[in-house]
Design a protein around this motif. Structure first.
Motif, short mmCIF file in Angstrom:
data_model
loop_
_atom_site.label_atom_id
_atom_site.label_comp_id
_atom_site.label_asym_id
_atom_site.label_seq_id
_atom_site.Cartn_x
_atom_site.Cartn_y
_atom_site.Cartn_z
N GLU A 150 0.86 -1.18 0.00
CA GLU A 150 0.00 0.00 0.00
C GLU A 150 0.90 1.23 0.00
O GLU A 150 1.81 1.34 0.82
N MET A 151 0.62 2.15 -0.92
CA MET A 151 1.48 3.31 -1.06
C MET A 151 0.70 4.50 -1.60
O MET A 151 -0.36 4.36 -2.20
N ILE A 152 1.27 5.68 -1.34
CA ILE A 152 0.76 6.92 -1.89
C ILE A 152 1.87 7.52 -2.73
O ILE A 152 3.02 7.62 -2.29
N GLN A 153 1.54 7.92 -3.96
CA GLN A 153 2.50 8.63 -4.79
C GLN A 153 1.92 9.97 -5.19
O GLN A 153 0.76 10.06 -5.63
N THR A 154 2.73 11.00 -5.02
CA THR A 154 2.33 12.35 -5.43
C THR A 154 3.40 12.94 -6.32
O THR A 154 4.56 12.52 -6.30
N TRP A 155 2.99 13.92 -7.13
CA TRP A 155 3.94 14.74 -7.87
C TRP A 155 3.81 16.16 -7.35
O TRP A 155 2.69 16.67 -7.17
N VAL A 156 4.94 16.78 -7.12
CA VAL A 156 4.99 18.17 -6.71
C VAL A 156 5.57 18.98 -7.86
O VAL A 156 6.71 18.75 -8.28
N ALA A 157 4.77 19.91 -8.40
CA ALA A 157 5.26 20.74 -9.50
C ALA A 157 6.38 21.65 -9.00
O ALA A 157 6.40 22.07 -7.85
N LEU A 158 7.33 21.94 -9.88
CA LEU A 158 8.45 22.80 -9.54
C LEU A 158 8.16 24.25 -9.91
O LEU A 158 7.48 24.52 -10.90
N PRO A 159 8.69 25.21 -9.13
CA PRO A 159 8.60 26.61 -9.57
C PRO A 159 9.27 26.77 -10.94
O PRO A 159 10.17 26.00 -11.29
N GLU A 160 8.85 27.76 -11.69
CA GLU A 160 9.39 27.95 -13.05
C GLU A 160 10.91 28.02 -13.05
O GLU A 160 11.56 27.47 -13.94
N LYS A 161 11.49 28.66 -12.05
CA LYS A 161 12.95 28.82 -12.02
C LYS A 161 13.68 27.49 -11.82
O LYS A 161 14.89 27.39 -12.10
N ASP A 162 12.97 26.47 -11.36
CA ASP A 162 13.59 25.17 -11.08
C ASP A 162 13.19 24.09 -12.07
O ASP A 162 13.65 22.94 -11.93
N GLU A 163 12.36 24.42 -13.04
CA GLU A 163 11.87 23.39 -13.95
C GLU A 163 12.99 22.74 -14.76
O GLU A 163 12.88 21.58 -15.15
N GLU A 164 14.07 23.48 -15.02
CA GLU A 164 15.18 22.93 -15.80
C GLU A 164 16.40 22.64 -14.92
O GLU A 164 17.53 22.63 -15.40
N SER A 165 16.15 22.40 -13.64
CA SER A 165 17.25 22.09 -12.72
C SER A 165 17.81 20.70 -13.01
O SER A 165 17.21 19.89 -13.71
#
Length: 304
Positions: A118-133
């Protein structure tokens, strides 16, 4: 008081393995920076089908994947060469940034013998400045995740800050993510200082203002309200939210503030420019056909 109630929907990750899909939802795409949420299990995996449930290497951009287990374990491998088994109470935090591929496989002997997952998976969007980190990965063990207890209440801070708790989990924007266990009759409130707040009922049921809400629902609250949450029975909640980052596009496993970046990611995966995990590179999930639904999250074969 409640902005919206989101009822989880069934989604098939691989044949024989269904999850409860919570986010994204047509009428509410995000809660704070959280743009995706799946609840898998509890499920006992029969031995003959265990390896068929493996999530093959697949790509991500523009987000962090957050894996949290209640039971079982999963082996993670990624483009950086990381190989990490995640166990209950730990956090796997993988930041895709400009692009990463990873797999999730069921290899533990107990799992192969029909153990429960049993698990939970989430995605956390990145701020625009970090999208290409640059991509990164970190596993956090239970001793790095503070626990608070009170009469009828147990909670663990997974990430961010809430209820006066902080931890070492590195985040890119203001947020909170908390695992809460309530005994029947316990009274609980929302964390302060966050503009968007939600509570997903993993198990049990709660009462708010005389109305009972059951398992499988995500309750998203209006800003500024401070309701009393009463556990109608022994209950598990996942509390999450934070500050809104602005609109995001989501297609398959790709998240970005720019449509054209999604198109680039599609081509990068097709052309092999997103590197496969070096220790798991014999197979992978191909890019779905372009007529797949752009906002439905991963198609079969990609859990996170």
């Amino acid at each position: 008081m409640l902005d919206i109630i989101i009822e989880s929907r069934k989604a098939q990750i691989v044949p024989g393995f269904e999850v409860k899909r919570i986010l994204p939802y047509q009428l509410r795409r995000m809660v704070g920076p959280f743009i995706f949420m799946d609840h898998g299990g509890p499920v006992s995996i029969p031995t003959p089908t265990s390896t068929n449930l493996d999530v093959l290497p697949h790509p991500h951009i523009g987000l962090s994947t957050v894996s949290y287990l209640f039971s079982g374990n999963v082996t993670h491998r990624d483009s950086l060469g990381v190989e990490q088994v995640i166990r209950p109470g730990e956090v796997n935090w993988m930041t895709a940034g400009k692009g990463i591929a990873h797999s999730e496989r069921f290899e533990d002997p107990a799992m192969l013998a029909g153990g429960e997952l049993e698990m939970i998976q989430t995605w956390v969007a990145l701020p625009e400045k970090d999208e290409e980190s640059e991509p990164s990965f970190k596993n956090y063990t239970p001793d790095q995740l503070p626990i608070f207890t009170d009469t009828g209440i147990w909670m663990r801070l997974i990430a961010g800050n809430a209820y006066g708790l902080t931890n070492e989990v590195s985040t890119s924007s203001p947020m909170f993510y908390v695992h809460v266990v309530l005994n029947q009759g316990a009274r609980f409130g929302l964390p302060q200082g966050h503009s968007e707040r939600g509570a997903y009922i993993v198990r049990g049921s709660v009462e708010i203002s005389g109305i009972t809400y059951s398992a499988g629902k995500l309750m998203v609250f209006n800003n500024g309200v401070d309701p009393v949450i009463i556990a109608k029975e022994n209950t598990i909640l996942m509390m999450l939210g934070g500050e809104h980052l602005g609109e995001r596009y989501i297609w398959w496993n790709f998240v970005s503030s720019r449509k054209e970046r999604i198109e680039q990611a599609k081509e990068d995966w097709k052309q092999g420019r997103i590197i496969l995990p070096p220790t798991d590179n014999e197979e992978y999930v191909p890019l779905p056909k372009d007529n797949s639904r752009p906002a439905g999250g991963p198609p079969p074969g990609a859990l996170s």
